[in-house]
Design a protein around this motif. Structure first.
Motif, PDB file in Angstrom:
ATOM      1  N   TYR A 245      32.044  43.689  27.074  1.00 25.90           N
ATOM      2  CA  TYR A 245      32.351  44.986  26.478  1.00 25.90           C
ATOM      3  C   TYR A 245      31.190  45.983  26.546  1.00 25.90           C
ATOM      4  O   TYR A 245      31.424  47.182  26.706  1.00 25.90           O
ATOM      5  N   CYS A 246      29.956  45.502  26.408  1.00 26.74           N
ATOM      6  CA  CYS A 246      28.813  46.425  26.320  1.00 26.74           C
ATOM      7  C   CYS A 246      28.153  46.674  27.669  1.00 26.74           C
ATOM      8  O   CYS A 246      27.821  47.822  27.990  1.00 26.74           O
ATOM      9  N   LEU A 247      27.946  45.623  28.442  1.00 32.63           N
ATOM     10  CA  LEU A 247      27.218  45.759  29.692  1.00 32.63           C
ATOM     11  C   LEU A 247      28.149  45.971  30.880  1.00 32.63           C
ATOM     12  O   LEU A 247      27.668  46.233  31.990  1.00 32.63           O
ATOM     13  N   GLY A 248      29.453  45.856  30.672  1.00 29.79           N
ATOM     14  CA  GLY A 248      30.403  46.115  31.743  1.00 29.79           C
ATOM     15  C   GLY A 248      30.500  45.026  32.787  1.00 29.79           C
ATOM     16  O   GLY A 248      31.110  45.230  33.836  1.00 29.79           O
ATOM     17  N   SER A 249      29.930  43.867  32.521  1.00 25.40           N
ATOM     18  CA  SER A 249      30.010  42.742  33.452  1.00 25.40           C
ATOM     19  C   SER A 249      31.211  41.887  33.064  1.00 25.40           C
ATOM     20  O   SER A 249      31.084  40.889  32.355  1.00 25.40           O
ATOM     21  N   ARG A 250      32.396  42.287  33.514  1.00 26.54           N
ATOM     22  CA  ARG A 250      33.635  41.660  33.063  1.00 26.54           C
ATOM     23  C   ARG A 250      33.723  40.203  33.500  1.00 26.54           C
ATOM     24  O   ARG A 250      34.106  39.329  32.722  1.00 26.54           O
ATOM     25  N   GLY A 251      33.385  39.942  34.756  1.00 27.51           N
ATOM     26  CA  GLY A 251      33.555  38.591  35.280  1.00 27.51           C
ATOM     27  C   GLY A 251      32.683  37.569  34.586  1.00 27.51           C
ATOM     28  O   GLY A 251      33.162  36.531  34.105  1.00 27.51           O
ATOM     29  N   SER A 252      31.379  37.844  34.491  1.00 28.30           N
ATOM     30  CA  SER A 252      30.473  36.889  33.855  1.00 28.30           C
ATOM     31  C   SER A 252      30.733  36.792  32.358  1.00 28.30           C
ATOM     32  O   SER A 252      30.611  35.717  31.761  1.00 28.30           O
ATOM     33  N   GLY A 253      31.103  37.917  31.739  1.00 29.82           N
ATOM     34  CA  GLY A 253      31.408  37.875  30.306  1.00 29.82           C
ATOM     35  C   GLY A 253      32.623  37.019  30.012  1.00 29.82           C
ATOM     36  O   GLY A 253      32.611  36.196  29.087  1.00 29.82           O
ATOM     37  N   ALA A 254      33.696  37.198  30.805  1.00 29.22           N
ATOM     38  CA  ALA A 254      34.896  36.379  30.599  1.00 29.22           C
ATOM     39  C   ALA A 254      34.612  34.911  30.888  1.00 29.22           C
ATOM     40  O   ALA A 254      35.145  34.022  30.216  1.00 29.22           O
ATOM     41  N   ALA A 255      33.757  34.639  31.878  1.00 29.65           N
ATOM     42  CA  ALA A 255      33.425  33.244  32.195  1.00 29.65           C
ATOM     43  C   ALA A 255      32.672  32.581  31.054  1.00 29.65           C
ATOM     44  O   ALA A 255      32.921  31.406  30.728  1.00 29.65           O
TER      45      ALA A 255
END
Length: 398
Positions: free
Chosen positions: A140-150
């Motif tokens: 949500y904050c850094l915009g790194s959707r893939g790594s965040g969801a992982a």
């Protein structure tokens, strides 16, 4: 010779014993101080040698207990900075895995590369709380959707109930993608798993899904039963906060914790006053870095929360918005991602659970139906009344 109690002892035995004891030696006196006697053959150097002779496993075990009981990141940091050996052993997987959620609760205003690296090391070591927190920050904050969801998925596989619920919200909204990426069945399944682990918001969300037939087969009876269970757990948390009040629940006393689905009021609960560290981070992060055209209005009337409508288009806002429930902190990842109140069209929520909580806490007292706006516009015609009425009608998109 005799002691005060009349016991006898031999002076010769004492003298013989003293002959076998090492003599006490004095260390060099510091400037302005008196020399101090050091007992034992090794003196002060022996103390350091004894510490160095402690096995690493014992030191690591002690540091792991400190990390597990730490009430803030400063507690573990203070222990790590004690000496070089502590700094090295604190990088052990055992220590990082047992770091408590409060020990990992970094703040948005102190976010740095060092904090990021620390959370990453804890996540790599298998700490589920670190994986969830860092996953939320990245998504949500850094915009790194893939790594965040992982990262959130890794925590969910390990049975982290907050991660399961957050992934359910992502599936319901299609966060990080388009509207077509929504998977209602997967969201309901994740909610069911989180609810089975005791997550109250997930239990409430699943109850509304059953009542509305949202991602699951509709069952009013089962949905109402789950809502009753969620409110019973909420009441139990409220009762516990009254029996054992703490400083952490001070914020919760300012609001009424609510049996939100049936119009019942209960005393303040610690669970309602203390949000998860990830939600606090999101709220603080976007408070200092506002989204374009953030709309977090509050308001509600009636006996229960009104149904929410999906925004498929419409002309309202034009930018991304935060969930109107202040303790959530989740932002939209695309325009019109969140659903809004169908009565006033002002507030919007990432989930039905957030709507139910915010309804009693704030929205119920301020919600104004759209019909009243139109009646007021017709009663007080102005030169721009037609444009204002058209804008009011266009705001609540279907």
């Amino acid at each position: 010779m005799r002691t005060r109690r009349g016991a006898c002892y031999s002076c010769h035995d004492d003298e013989a014993t003293e002959m076998h004891l090492p003599k006490r030696r004095r260390t060099a006196a510091p400037e302005g101080g008196s020399p101090s006697a050091v007992s034992g053959p090794a003196g002060s150097a022996a103390a350091g040698d004894m510490f160095e002779e402690l096995p690493d496993d014992l030191v690591v075990s002690i540091l792991a207990d400190v990390a597990a009981s730490a009430a803030s990141p400063a507690d573990l940091a203070g222990a790590i900075m004690t000496c070089k050996r502590f700094r090295e052993l604190a990088q052990s997987k055992v220590v990082l895995t047992k770091a408590s959620p409060r020990c990992l609760a970094v703040r948005a205003k102190t976010w740095s590369d060092t904090a990021h690296q620390f959370l990453q090391r804890c996540a790599d070591a298998g700490n589920l709380d670190a994986s969830y927190l860092l996953g939320m920050i990245r998504f949500y904050c850094l915009g790194s959707r893939g790594s965040g969801a992982a990262l959130m998925a890794a925590a969910a596989v390990g049975g982290h109930r907050d991660a399961l619920y957050s992934l359910a919200v992502i599936q319901f909204n299609g966060s990080g993608g388009s509207k077509d990426d929504r998977d209602l069945r997967a969201g309901a399944a994740l909610c069911a798993r989180a609810a089975s682990l005791g997550h109250v918001d997930a239990l409430r969300e699943l109850g509304h899904c059953l009542q509305d037939g949202y991602g699951v087969r509709r069952s009013l009876l089962d949905g109402r039963r789950l809502l009753i269970q969620a409110n019973a757990r909420e009441l139990a948390a409220a009762s516990a906060s009254l029996v054992k009040p703490s400083s952490s629940s001070r914020a919760g006393r300012q609001h009424s914790c609510l049996l939100s689905d049936f119009g019942c009021r209960a005393a303040a609960a610690a669970a309602a006053g203390e949000a998860h560290a990830a939600n606090r981070f999101l709220s603080d992060w976007f408070a200092s870095r506002p989204l374009a055209c953030v709309d977090t209005g509050a308001g509600g009337t009636g006996t229960g929360p009104a149904p929410m409508e999906l925004e498929d288009g419409g002309s309202g806002g034009g930018g991304l918005r935060l969930c109107s429930h202040a303790q959530c902190g989740r932002p939209e990842t695309r325009r019109h991602e969140f659903r809004r109140c169908s009565v006033c069209g002002v507030v919007n929520y990432c989930s039905r659970a957030c709507q139910a909580l915010h309804w009693k806490m704030a929205h119920k007292a301020e919600c104004t139906p759209m019909d009243r706006w139109l009646d007021a516009a017709n009663a007080n015609p102005e030169p721009n009344a037609d444009a204002a009425a058209a804008a009011a009608v266009a705001a609540p998109a279907l």
